[in-house]
Design a protein around this motif. Structure first.
Motif, mmCIF file in Angstrom:
data_model
loop_
_atom_site.group_PDB
_atom_site.id
_atom_site.type_symbol
_atom_site.label_atom_id
_atom_site.label_comp_id
_atom_site.label_asym_id
_atom_site.label_seq_id
_atom_site.Cartn_x
_atom_site.Cartn_y
_atom_site.Cartn_z
ATOM 1 N N GLY A 257 8.127 1.229 1.839
ATOM 2 C CA GLY A 257 9.312 2.780 2.121
ATOM 3 C C GLY A 257 8.396 4.034 3.252
ATOM 4 N N LYS A 258 8.203 4.541 3.034
ATOM 5 C CA LYS A 258 7.453 6.410 3.587
ATOM 6 C C LYS A 258 6.064 6.695 2.818
ATOM 7 C CE LYS A 258 11.913 8.099 5.698
ATOM 8 N NZ LYS A 258 12.740 9.814 5.528
ATOM 9 N N ALA A 259 5.115 5.277 1.757
ATOM 10 C CA ALA A 259 4.150 5.528 1.517
ATOM 11 C C ALA A 259 3.654 6.135 2.190
ATOM 12 C CB ALA A 259 3.815 4.165 0.600
ATOM 13 N N LEU A 260 3.373 5.392 3.638
ATOM 14 C CA LEU A 260 1.927 6.311 4.771
ATOM 15 C C LEU A 260 1.759 7.566 5.271
ATOM 16 C CD1 LEU A 260 1.476 2.092 6.185
ATOM 17 C CD2 LEU A 260 0.022 2.856 4.273
ATOM 18 N N ASP A 261 3.677 7.465 5.039
ATOM 19 C CA ASP A 261 3.279 8.594 5.362
ATOM 20 C C ASP A 261 3.168 9.794 4.536
ATOM 21 O OD1 ASP A 261 3.950 7.859 8.380
ATOM 22 O OD2 ASP A 261 6.412 7.732 7.643
ATOM 23 N N VAL A 262 3.737 9.594 3.684
ATOM 24 C CA VAL A 262 3.827 10.506 2.379
ATOM 25 C C VAL A 262 1.970 10.644 2.464
ATOM 26 C CG1 VAL A 262 3.798 10.733 -0.181
ATOM 27 C CG2 VAL A 262 6.239 9.970 1.655
ATOM 28 N N ILE A 263 1.645 9.339 2.307
ATOM 29 C CA ILE A 263 -0.074 9.943 1.964
ATOM 30 C C ILE A 263 -0.762 10.436 3.089
ATOM 31 C CG2 ILE A 263 -2.276 8.357 1.856
ATOM 32 C CD1 ILE A 263 -0.632 6.170 0.371
ATOM 33 N N ASN A 264 -1.129 10.520 4.540
ATOM 34 C CA ASN A 264 -1.349 10.716 5.367
ATOM 35 C C ASN A 264 -1.082 12.435 5.705
ATOM 36 O OD1 ASN A 264 -2.315 9.207 6.494
ATOM 37 N ND2 ASN A 264 -0.765 7.656 7.991
ATOM 38 N N ASN A 265 0.281 12.770 5.002
ATOM 39 C CA ASN A 265 0.497 14.222 5.137
ATOM 40 C C ASN A 265 0.672 15.086 3.779
ATOM 41 O OD1 ASN A 265 1.479 13.798 7.955
ATOM 42 N ND2 ASN A 265 3.790 13.154 6.945
ATOM 43 N N SER A 266 -0.038 13.967 2.728
ATOM 44 C CA SER A 266 -0.700 14.908 1.504
ATOM 45 C C SER A 266 -1.729 15.710 1.814
ATOM 46 C CB SER A 266 -1.025 13.844 0.653
ATOM 47 O OG SER A 266 -1.281 13.104 0.621
ATOM 48 N N VAL A 267 -2.362 16.626 0.266
ATOM 49 C CA VAL A 267 -3.889 16.817 0.564
ATOM 50 C C VAL A 267 -4.400 16.465 -0.336
ATOM 51 C CG1 VAL A 267 -2.451 19.224 0.774
ATOM 52 C CG2 VAL A 267 -2.663 17.864 -1.411
ATOM 53 N N LEU A 268 -3.933 14.623 0.247
ATOM 54 C CA LEU A 268 -4.813 13.525 -1.050
ATOM 55 C C LEU A 268 -6.295 13.364 -0.163
ATOM 56 C CD1 LEU A 268 -2.198 11.308 -2.210
ATOM 57 C CD2 LEU A 268 -4.032 12.487 -3.643
ATOM 58 N N THR A 269 -7.829 13.117 -0.423
ATOM 59 C CA THR A 269 -8.405 13.322 0.454
ATOM 60 C C THR A 269 -8.600 11.764 0.321
ATOM 61 O OG1 THR A 269 -8.879 14.983 -1.084
ATOM 62 C CG2 THR A 269 -11.241 13.212 -0.445
ATOM 63 N N ARG A 270 -8.421 11.069 -0.455
ATOM 64 C CA ARG A 270 -8.244 9.442 -1.043
ATOM 65 C C ARG A 270 -7.352 9.251 -1.683
ATOM 66 N NH1 ARG A 270 -13.510 7.287 0.841
ATOM 67 N NH2 ARG A 270 -13.143 8.280 2.720
ATOM 68 N N VAL A 271 -6.988 7.896 -1.246
ATOM 69 C CA VAL A 271 -5.966 6.643 -2.485
ATOM 70 C C VAL A 271 -6.569 5.659 -2.088
ATOM 71 C CG1 VAL A 271 -3.364 5.472 -2.623
ATOM 72 C CG2 VAL A 271 -3.321 8.403 -1.824
ATOM 73 N N VAL A 272 -7.200 5.288 -3.440
ATOM 74 C CA VAL A 272 -7.631 3.598 -3.540
ATOM 75 C C VAL A 272 -6.899 2.802 -5.110
ATOM 76 C CG1 VAL A 272 -10.032 2.950 -4.795
ATOM 77 C CG2 VAL A 272 -10.222 5.476 -4.167
ATOM 78 N N VAL A 273 -6.661 1.963 -4.122
ATOM 79 C CA VAL A 273 -5.734 0.912 -4.418
ATOM 80 C C VAL A 273 -6.925 -0.294 -4.923
ATOM 81 C CG1 VAL A 273 -3.602 1.470 -3.530
ATOM 82 C CG2 VAL A 273 -5.272 0.034 -2.497
ATOM 83 N N THR A 274 -6.405 -1.412 -5.596
ATOM 84 C CA THR A 274 -7.701 -2.398 -5.660
ATOM 85 C C THR A 274 -6.024 -4.026 -4.779
ATOM 86 O OG1 THR A 274 -5.788 -4.064 -7.788
ATOM 87 C CG2 THR A 274 -7.264 -2.265 -8.010
ATOM 88 N N ASN A 275 -7.150 -4.820 -4.312
ATOM 89 C CA ASN A 275 -6.407 -5.782 -3.522
ATOM 90 C C ASN A 275 -5.789 -6.776 -4.562
ATOM 91 O OD1 ASN A 275 -8.263 -7.202 -4.313
ATOM 92 N ND2 ASN A 275 -9.150 -7.857 -2.647
ATOM 93 N N THR A 276 -4.773 -6.603 -5.547
ATOM 94 C CA THR A 276 -3.646 -7.388 -5.925
ATOM 95 C C THR A 276 -2.831 -7.715 -5.023
ATOM 96 O OG1 THR A 276 -3.113 -5.490 -7.220
ATOM 97 C CG2 THR A 276 -4.451 -6.682 -8.339
ATOM 98 N N ILE A 277 -2.371 -6.486 -4.277
ATOM 99 C CA ILE A 277 -1.615 -6.218 -3.107
ATOM 100 C C ILE A 277 -2.451 -6.060 -1.855
ATOM 101 C CG2 ILE A 277 0.709 -5.446 -2.686
ATOM 102 C CD1 ILE A 277 1.552 -4.394 -5.209
ATOM 103 N N PRO A 278 -1.870 -7.272 -1.049
ATOM 104 C CA PRO A 278 -2.491 -7.515 0.333
ATOM 105 C C PRO A 278 -2.139 -5.413 1.270
ATOM 106 C CG PRO A 278 -0.613 -8.794 0.571
ATOM 107 C CD PRO A 278 -0.501 -8.468 -1.832
#
Length: 320
Positions: A257-278
């Motif tokens: 969905g709009k996850a990337l927009d939410v992250i870009n517009n949030s106050v989060l410094t960094r979002v770290v994910v593993t590569n279990t999903i591309p």
């Protein structure tokens, strides 16, 4: 390798991870063609012998989830009829893991259905990572190795989070408290919890912080980030309560969905994910995304399983 050899097969869900796993094991991916007929039926052709071999089929629960699940089932069945000695389904992200209980009337337990389908197709063993609910292991009659991303997360925090020794680990909901407290204990850090109230699925109405984050780096940890609405609201709640910075570390980055927009517009410094999903294409759109590579953990689990060694070492140690 002694006796029968390892054969790594890959479906279309995450070929990049399958290649990394094969490379770490010093082998090549087996020749498999997965395609579709014009009527959308899935067709699988295994282009080399797997007779009496130890077969590992890497297929993550992501993207076109139903198509990829059907691919996996057909590949397992194809190897079974081709006389493979043992067939292991390697599911870095288990499909339908969130449908693990009957929490309302007439609700299906779809994770159990997936377990039944894998068993009937011919899977002798399942390797997965950070199941949404660990009781899913009990849905299977065959052995299930549920690997943990925690050792890799701990290493990432120590190496990449500035001032981590004065940080605080935060769970964005009560369900993830056990995971967060375990990480906090290993790092000898304080722990905080966010209580969230939902109006409906994927929509959080209110958040309440339990704990003191003032002037500390807050590290949110969770097993899955889907629309990222929870992470965005949790980060805002933490900053409103005086946190100096907010990192989010998630095992399975669905990012729909709009996850990337939410992250870009949030106050989060960094979002770290593993590569279990591309998510390589998503990193181009979201500079805040960072990756933890878990191919080494999955490859080592495969090697240990093949050689009859204990896999429990991987539960507490990161593999490089």
């Amino acid at each position: 390798m002694t006796g029968n050899s390892i054969r790594i097969l890959a479906g279309n869900s995450h070929p990049a991870l399958a290649k990394l796993i094969a490379k770490r094991l010093g082998t090549e991916l087996a020749n498999v063609t997965v395609s579709k007929y014009s009527n959308q039926e899935t067709a699988v052709t295994i282009g080399e012998s797997v007779r009496d071999e130890d077969v590992y089929i890497v297929q993550s629960g992501c993207g076109e989830i139903n198509d990829h699940l059907m691919e996996l089932l057909i590949m397992i069945s194809a190897c079974k009829t081709a006389s493979a000695r043992r067939i292991t389904a390697v599911l870095p992200c288990f499909p339908y893991a969130r449908q693990d209980k009957k929490d309302k009337s007439r609700a299906p337990i779809s994770a159990k259905l997936v377990a039944n389908m894998l068993s009937v197709a011919g899977a002798d063993h399942v390797i997965t990572m950070d199941l949404h609910a660990s009781q899913i292991q009990g849905f299977f009659d065959c052995p299930v190795d549920n690997l943990y991303g925690e050792p890799s997360v701990l290493r990432y925090i120590r190496e990449n989070v500035p001032d981590w020794k004065t940080a605080i680990i935060v769970s964005p909901d009560a369900g993830g408290a056990k995971r967060a407290t375990s990480i906090a204990d290993h790092l000898d850090l304080d722990f905080a919890l966010i209580h969230k109230e939902r109006k409906k699925a994927n929509e959080v109405s209110r958040m309440v912080l339990v704990g003191d984050v003032k002037d500390k780096v807050a590290i949110l940890v969770d097993d899955m980030a889907d629309t990222c609405g929870t992470l965005g609201l949790a980060a805002k709640t933490l900053m409103d309560n005086g946190a100096s910075a907010v990192y989010a570390i998630v095992i399975h980055g669905v990012l729909s969905g709009k996850a990337l927009d939410v992250i870009n517009n949030s106050v989060l410094t960094r979002v770290v994910v593993t590569n279990t999903i591309p998510h390589a294409d998503k990193k181009k759109q979201c500079p805040k995304l960072d990756t933890i590579d878990v191919s080494a953990v999955l490859a080592e689990a495969i090697r240990r399983t093949h050689n009859g060694e204990s896999v429990s070492y991987l539960f507490g140690h990161a593999t490089i």
